[in-house]
Design an enzyme around this catalytic site. Structure first.
Site, PDB file in Angstrom:
ATOM      1  CE  LYS A  26      54.390  55.589  56.595  1.00 56.85           C
ATOM      2  NZ  LYS A  26      53.730  56.877  56.363  1.00 56.85           N
ATOM      3  CG  ASP A  82      50.420  56.709  54.819  1.00 57.05           C
ATOM      4  OD1 ASP A  82      50.170  57.272  53.733  1.00 57.05           O
ATOM      5  OD2 ASP A  82      50.974  57.306  55.775  1.00 57.05           O
ATOM      6  CG  ASP A 113      49.474  62.549  55.860  1.00 53.42           C
ATOM      7  OD1 ASP A 113      49.589  63.690  56.305  1.00 53.42           O
ATOM      8  OD2 ASP A 113      50.319  61.659  56.127  1.00 53.42           O
ATOM      9  CD  GLU A 115      47.751  58.415  56.477  1.00 55.37           C
ATOM     10  OE1 GLU A 115      47.173  57.783  57.379  1.00 55.37           O
ATOM     11  OE2 GLU A 115      48.794  59.057  56.674  1.00 55.37           O
ATOM     12  CB  SER A 130      52.740  54.337  61.897  1.00 51.64           C
ATOM     13  OG  SER A 130      53.098  54.533  60.558  1.00 51.64           O
ATOM     14  CE  LYS A 185      50.890  62.664  59.536  1.00 51.98           C
ATOM     15  NZ  LYS A 185      52.072  62.143  58.834  1.00 51.98           N
ATOM     16  CG  ASN A 219      53.790  58.493  53.017  1.00 51.11           C
ATOM     17  OD1 ASN A 219      54.019  57.420  53.568  1.00 51.11           O
ATOM     18  ND2 ASN A 219      53.488  59.574  53.709  1.00 51.11           N
TER      19      ASN A 219
HETATM   20  O1  OSB Z   1      52.724  59.632  56.276  1.00 47.89           O
HETATM   21  O2  OSB Z   1      51.796  59.442  58.144  1.00 47.89           O
HETATM   22  C1  OSB Z   1      52.820  59.607  57.493  1.00 47.89           C
HETATM   23  C2  OSB Z   1      55.853  59.672  59.821  1.00 47.89           C
HETATM   24  C3  OSB Z   1      56.549  60.714  59.275  1.00 47.89           C
HETATM   25  C4  OSB Z   1      56.053  61.342  58.166  1.00 47.89           C
HETATM   26  C5  OSB Z   1      54.858  60.939  57.585  1.00 47.89           C
HETATM   27  C6  OSB Z   1      54.141  59.901  58.135  1.00 47.89           C
HETATM   28  C7  OSB Z   1      54.669  59.245  59.254  1.00 47.89           C
HETATM   29  C8  OSB Z   1      54.050  58.111  59.886  1.00 47.89           C
HETATM   30  C9  OSB Z   1      54.420  57.853  61.325  1.00 47.89           C
HETATM   31  O3  OSB Z   1      53.336  57.328  59.306  1.00 47.89           O
HETATM   32  C10 OSB Z   1      53.264  57.920  62.209  1.00 47.89           C
HETATM   33  C11 OSB Z   1      53.646  58.038  63.653  1.00 47.89           C
HETATM   34  O4  OSB Z   1      54.362  58.990  64.044  1.00 47.89           O
HETATM   35  O5  OSB Z   1      53.186  57.216  64.438  1.00 47.89           O
HETATM   36 MG    MG Z   2      50.556  59.530  56.003  1.00 52.80          MG
END
Ligand code: OSB
Ligand code: MG
Length: 387
Positions: free
Chosen positions: A173, A198, A257, A227, A146, A281, A200
């Site tokens: 991202k 992703d 997520d 995502e 990531s 997660k 978020n």
């Molecule tokens: O949105 O997946 C996410 C890290 C912290 C909080 C949210 C996310 C993430 C990552 C990192 O994308 C993924 C990883 O730890 O390899």
């Molecule tokens: Mg995510």
């Protein structure tokens, strides 16, 4: 299991570089860790809450306080147990329920208890999660990495280096205005790479353009999965996006997520037709046992599961790789060694070879930490004993 002692640590671990996402920037990995001791021996767990409460309502320091003030006193007082696997009961401590509303802290304590029990039995977490009826544990899982938000130029350069290291899947991202060009440039630079975009939740329905149209363009630019494009509560647009992709004959999954923090959320989001994939997660959902339950529900509902990371230490990464060995994790997850972002880590790391990560096969979750490295990065500590 009768827990006689709980130690809670707050560590501040340096990052190799800041990690930027639309929810915030992480510059140092403050992390809370718990160690439990019982007659079986000791075990370790990690609270995956980020230094600041951005991604979810929990923070690393908040996790530390929950572990010290609520979980530890309950764990050393209450020692009734419940089994969760009839052929090999492992105590799932009822006192964990005190932190059901703080899933990341709860997850840390659950992991520590499991680590102690499994270490005493000489059994790995991956083996226990697979269960007696499971198809057996693979030796490796596909690695995925990531990347934080960055310029197109720097992202392309980083992805090129990671592809050379063997990664076949990169998560980038994205946010409105920094999406299509980025994904197209990465797709062009590394043909065949799976690009997981992703957002978020950054594509809000309040903008001037239709968020569904904006996100469809990211898929057209070459993203192989999307995502959390919309805010967690915006199920209507997620369902519209899925319908549009379906109409276009696209197999790109729409991965939830932030939208799924519990089994109840899973049922509501699938019921609304608002996800075709789920990033699981362990911290966000309250622990590896809930994570396994969600994995089983994904398999039953035809939702593709992917293992989600939280910039953990080697400890949390061992747990994530064990979880990702379950058969429903068909979409490559955030499966990279902790050394990708941590410049110092008390735990041994996972190994990456030929684009794959080794699934930890040793007893428990992970080997114990290097106490010198712990001592060098300790910013707070508490010891709670049974009286
Ligand atoms: O949105 O997946 C996410 C890290 C912290 C909080 C949210 C996310 C993430 C990552 C990192 O994308 C993924 C990883 O730890 O390899
Ligand atoms: Mg995510």
């Amino acid at each position: 299991m009768e827990i006689t002692e709980v130690e809670v640590l707050l560590l501040e671990l340096p990052l190799t570089e800041p990690f930027v996402a639309s929810h915030g920037t992480t510059t140092v990995r403050t992390v809370s860790i718990v160690r439990v001791t019982g007659p079986d021996g000791e075990g370790w767990g990690e609270c995956s809450a980020l230094p600041a409460a951005t991604y979810t309502a929990e923070s690393a320091v908040g996790g530390f306080r929950t572990l010290v003030d609520d979980l530890a006193p309950a764990l050393v007082t209450d020692h009734a147990t419940v089994g969760n696997d009839p052929t090999d009961p492992i105590p799932l401590h009822p006192a964990l329920a005190i932190a059901d509303d703080r899933p990341m802290a709860r997850s840390a304590a659950e992991l520590a208890i499991l680590d102690a029990a499994l270490t005493a039995r000489g059994r790995s977490l991956a083996d226990w999660l697979a269960g007696p009826a499971g198809p057996g544990v693979p030796d490796t899982v596909a690695a995925g990495v990531s990347l934080g938000l960055d310029t197109v130029e720097r992202t392309v350069a980083a992805v090129g280096r990671l592809a050379d290291e063997g990664y076949r899947r990169c998560k980038v991202k994205v946010e409105p205005g920094h999406d299509v060009d980025l994904v197209a440039a990465v797709a062009n630079a590394v043909p065949g790479l799976a690009i997981h975009a992703d957002a978020n939740g950054a594509f809000r329905p309040t903008g001037r353009t239709d968020p569904v149209t904006a996100v469809l363009a990211i898929a057209e630019a070459g993203a192989s999965s999307l995502e959390q494009p919309f805010p967690p509560e915006d199920r209507a647009n997620a369902a519209r996006l899925i319908a549009e992709l379906d109409r276009a004959g696209s197999a790109v999954p729409v991965v939830a997520d932030e939208a799924v923090a519990s089994v109840a959320d899973f049922e509501a989001v699938t019921g609304a037709g608002a996800m075709t994939g789920l990033s699981i997660k362990p911290g966000r959902v309250g622990g590896v046992t809930v994570a396994r339950d969600l994995h089983d529900r994904c398999l039953a509902a035809g939702v593709v599961a992917t293992a989600g990371g939280m910039l953990e230490t080697g400890l949390g990464r061992h747990a994530l790789a064990a979880l990702a060995a379950l058969p429903g994790f068909a979409l490559t997850g955030d499966l990279s060694p902790a050394g990708r972002w941590l410049a110092a880590d008390p735990w041994p790391d996972l190994t990456l070879a030929d684009g794959r990560l080794t699934v930890p096969g040793g007893p428990g979750v992970a080997p114990p930490p290097d106490q010198d490295v712990v001592a060098g990065h300790l910013i707070d500590r508490a010891l709670i004993r049974r009286r």
